[in-house]
Design a protein around this motif. Sequence first.
Motif, PDB file in Angstrom:
ATOM      1  N   UNK A  31       0.826  -1.203   0.000  1.00 37.59           N
ATOM      2  CA  UNK A  31       0.000   0.000   0.000  1.00 37.59           C
ATOM      3  C   UNK A  31       0.865   1.261   0.000  1.00 37.59           C
ATOM      4  N   UNK A  32       1.972   1.249   0.731  1.00 35.34           N
ATOM      5  CA  UNK A  32       2.869   2.399   0.765  1.00 35.34           C
ATOM      6  C   UNK A  32       3.413   2.677  -0.633  1.00 35.34           C
ATOM      7  N   UNK A  33       3.831   1.623  -1.337  1.00 34.71           N
ATOM      8  CA  UNK A  33       4.336   1.789  -2.701  1.00 34.71           C
ATOM      9  C   UNK A  33       3.244   2.316  -3.625  1.00 34.71           C
ATOM     10  N   UNK A  37       2.688   6.953  -5.139  1.00 36.02           N
ATOM     11  CA  UNK A  37       2.725   7.569  -6.462  1.00 36.02           C
ATOM     12  C   UNK A  37       1.423   8.176  -6.929  1.00 36.02           C
ATOM     13  N   UNK A  38       0.341   7.944  -6.200  1.00 37.45           N
ATOM     14  CA  UNK A  38      -0.965   8.436  -6.650  1.00 37.45           C
ATOM     15  C   UNK A  38      -1.761   9.014  -5.486  1.00 37.45           C
ATOM     16  N   UNK A  69      -1.930  10.961 -10.703  1.00 32.38           N
ATOM     17  CA  UNK A  69      -0.494  10.699 -10.587  1.00 32.38           C
ATOM     18  C   UNK A  69       0.162  11.887  -9.893  1.00 32.38           C
ATOM     19  N   UNK A  70       0.926  11.635  -8.845  1.00 32.40           N
ATOM     20  CA  UNK A  70       1.524  12.715  -8.056  1.00 32.40           C
ATOM     21  C   UNK A  70       2.611  13.468  -8.819  1.00 32.40           C
TER      22      UNK A  70
END
Length: 109
Positions: A31-33, A37-38, A69-70
């Motif tokens: 979940x962290x991964x 990024x989003x 997308x961040x």
Amino acid sequence: AAVSTCYAEDAVMWLPGGGMAKGRAAILSAYTDFLGGVTIKDATLTQMGSEGAGDTHVAWGTFSVSLVDKKTNAESVMTGRYTDVQKMIGGKWLYIVDHASDDPAPAAK
């Protein structure tokens, strides 16, 4: 971190497009991964069915998640299906299996 507490210590999870995460620590990492990024703009679960027996509950259905997308601010929508198995452990319903997968690509004409 809060999401991972919804899972049993020895739970198994598959996020769309990802491999298996086994155990709460691996689920937290997955979940962290994913969330690193989003940004999730919106999420909808549409339950198609469920069954329960004693301290176990199974549910299945479809999902739609709107993402931003961040890095690029590009918006996208992820759709798919899910199956989850929950068990009453220590007075709480916890996921022991959580399997989500992308919708398959449309068949070629």
